[in-house]
Design an enzyme around this catalytic site. Structure first.
Site, PDB file in Angstrom:
ATOM      1  CE1 TYR A 144     -33.654 -50.886  46.699  1.00 35.55           C
ATOM      2  CE2 TYR A 144     -32.651 -48.697  46.968  1.00 35.55           C
ATOM      3  CZ  TYR A 144     -33.147 -49.812  47.584  1.00 35.55           C
ATOM      4  OH  TYR A 144     -33.157 -49.856  48.897  1.00 35.55           O
ATOM      5  CG  ASP A 239     -35.997 -42.358  43.457  1.00 34.82           C
ATOM      6  OD1 ASP A 239     -35.227 -41.351  44.125  1.00 34.82           O
ATOM      7  OD2 ASP A 239     -36.182 -43.115  43.831  1.00 34.82           O
ATOM      8  CE  LYS A 267     -28.212 -43.508  47.495  1.00 37.96           C
ATOM      9  NZ  LYS A 267     -29.142 -44.168  46.473  1.00 37.96           N
TER      10      LYS A 267
HETATM   11  C1  LIG Z   1     -30.151 -44.967  47.077  1.00 34.20           C
HETATM   12  C2  LIG Z   1     -31.464 -44.760  46.362  1.00 34.20           C
HETATM   13  C3  LIG Z   1     -32.806 -44.808  47.203  1.00 34.20           C
HETATM   14  C4  LIG Z   1     -32.861 -44.913  48.508  1.00 34.20           C
HETATM   15  O1  LIG Z   1     -32.157 -44.315  49.426  1.00 34.20           O
HETATM   16  P1  LIG Z   1     -31.751 -44.575  50.959  1.00 34.20           P
HETATM   17  O2  LIG Z   1     -31.157 -43.216  51.659  1.00 34.20           O
HETATM   18  O3  LIG Z   1     -31.096 -45.860  50.737  1.00 34.20           O
HETATM   19  O4  LIG Z   1     -33.010 -45.209  51.584  1.00 34.20           O
HETATM   20  C5  LIG Z   1     -34.024 -44.413  46.401  1.00 34.20           C
HETATM   21  N1  LIG Z   1     -33.878 -44.090  45.022  1.00 34.20           N
HETATM   22  C6  LIG Z   1     -32.765 -44.151  44.563  1.00 34.20           C
HETATM   23  C7  LIG Z   1     -32.747 -43.750  43.092  1.00 34.20           C
HETATM   24  C8  LIG Z   1     -31.506 -44.195  45.180  1.00 34.20           C
HETATM   25  O5  LIG Z   1     -30.547 -44.380  44.414  1.00 34.20           O
END
Ligand SMILES: *Cc1c(COP(=O)(O)O)cnc(C)c1O
Length: 431
Positions: A144, A239, A267
């Protein structure tokens, strides 16, 4: 468990907010039932509007590495509020947080702050395209990267090499530029590149996947991606919105000892406020506006409140590297407790953990990619989730999410959780 007020608020919410929530997984759809409305959090726990107490294992979906509402973050925020909450001009705080991030994350030489993980990944692929002057990206099934159009794509069925949108509203034309590989399978990547020779701008990956449950990448796979990207002039993007500052001070790239070209963060770097960032090699980052031709902007980017909270957390982690040892100890303690419980019911369920992120799958097959993650019995997960919730333990309301341990989780919390899990599993698997 009394849920009168949560139920009332959810009914109200449904009148004014689509699905009653501001982000889908909160709605408990994949575990059935109605969501709990939380009123306040402190340390390892949060409390709902009906005054039920929970040991929290989602930590706002990752940010709360140090538990809910630590005093020093509150103080940093109070101080920032005194000075004013937004200026739309450069501030010293932004320089400070950039320096700390560059200092802590091995591959980052320059960094741009944004407001969410989605913004970070969306901007990173635009930058990779601008840098390579190529169009296509490769992502992996089950990873994701936020909700930008380019990422809401899954593999087409059968022999179809083209991806297809996973959301209405994403155009077929967008899906043509996103190629889908299988996690931990280098051959699928090689094939995609062969078929799209000189068209692939970037490979984006969660080096430790946390959004199909927890699924770590093999080191050889990550190494292989690095080699392919070097050979083919492809930008490798890690990511690390979830794994950054979670699995180690320098994220998954520190654990693997592999440097991506670009990294996306979020995060934890916001200390619970809305923050994201993307950074990497100078020569690539200098293409970002205003120093270069790749446009990227944000009215509230680098916001003083968000920067203050983030800086407080990052400084704390820098000054207290022992945090990761503590997290490892608590997490392995909890994981061992879970595994002992599984032995009692004679199940050998897949259990993946990297540091303080972990996930149990209701399948005895090893989980190494999206396909094997899907083997989990999600109906049983739903029962398990509700059994735990009733006992005051808040796990992710979906099989395909991680649970997170924070430094605020005490031995007492962990023992209580292990006992609750033992009871939950025996309730589900009773003879
Ligand atoms: C949470 C997450 C996102 C998206 O971040 P948001 O702040 O919710 O837009 C993207 N990549 C990874 C790996 C994530 O865990």
């Amino acid at each position: 468990m009394n849920t009168t007020l949560s139920t009332y608020f959810f009914n109200e919410a449904n009148r004014y907010i689509p699905g009653g929530v501001n982000s889908p997984v909160r709605a408990f759809k994949s575990v059935a039932g109605n969501p709990i409305f939380i009123e306040r959090g402190l340390g390892s726990k949060f409390y709902d509007v009906d005054k039920n107490e929970y040991i929290d294992y989602i930590g706002s979906w990752g940010p709360h590495l140090l538990g809910h509402n630590p005093q020093f973050i509150k103080e940093a925020l109070f101080e920032a509020v005194e000075n004013g909450v937004s200026f739309g001009t450069p501030t010293e705080l932004e320089v400070k947080i950039a320096k700390v991030i560059i200092d802590m994350v091995p591959s980052i030489e320059k960094v741009r702050m944004v407001n969410s993980g989605t913004e970070a990944t969306m901007s990173a692929i635009r930058l990779a395209r601008g840098f390579t002057k190529k169009d296509k990206i490769i992502k992996f099934e089950g990873c994701y990267h936020g909700h930008a159009d380019s990422f809401l794509i899954k593999a087409g069925s059968g022999a179809l090499t083209l991806g297809v949108p996973t959301s209405h509203g994403v155009t077929i034309n967008t899906s043509k530029d996103t190629l889908i590989g299988d996690y931990n399978n280098l051959n699928t990547v090689k094939n995609l590149i062969l078929k799209n020779k000189d068209h692939v701008a970037a490979i984006i990956i969660e080096p430790i996947a946390g959004n199909m449950g927890v699924v770590p990448a093999d080191k050889s796979f990550i190494k292989g991606l690095r080699t392919i990207c070097d050979e083919e002039d492809i930008v490798l993007i890690f990511d690390e919105v979830m794994s950054g500052f979670r699995v180690a001070k320098g994220g998954a790239q520190e654990l693997f000892g592999i440097k991506p070209d670009l990294t996306t963060l979020g995060k934890i770097i916001g200390g619970g406020l809305p923050v994201g960032a993307f950074g990497g090699k100078k020569e690539i980052m200098d293409l970002v506006a205003p120093s270069g031709p790749v446009y990227q902007a944000g009215t509230l980017s680098g916001n003083p409140l968000a920067m203050s909270a983030g800086l407080a957390v990052l400084n704390y982690l820098k000054e207290n590297p022992g945090v990761y040892k503590t997290l490892e100890e608590s997490s392995s303690y909890l994981a061992n407790g879970f595994k002992d419980n599984l032995k009692k019911i004679k199940k050998n369920f897949a259990f993946n953990r990297v540091g303080s992120m972990m996930c149990m799958f209701f399948t005895e097959e090893k989980v190494t990619d999206f396909k094997t993650a899907l083997k989990s019995d999600t109906l049983v997960y739903g029962r398990y989730f509700h059994e735990m919730l009733k006992k005051g333990v808040y796990f992710a309301p979906s099989q395909f999410e991680a649970i997170f341990i924070s430094t605020a989780h005490t031995k007492e919390d962990l023992d209580k959780t292990i006992k609750a899990q033992d009871e939950a599993l025996s309730a589900i698997y009773k003879k």
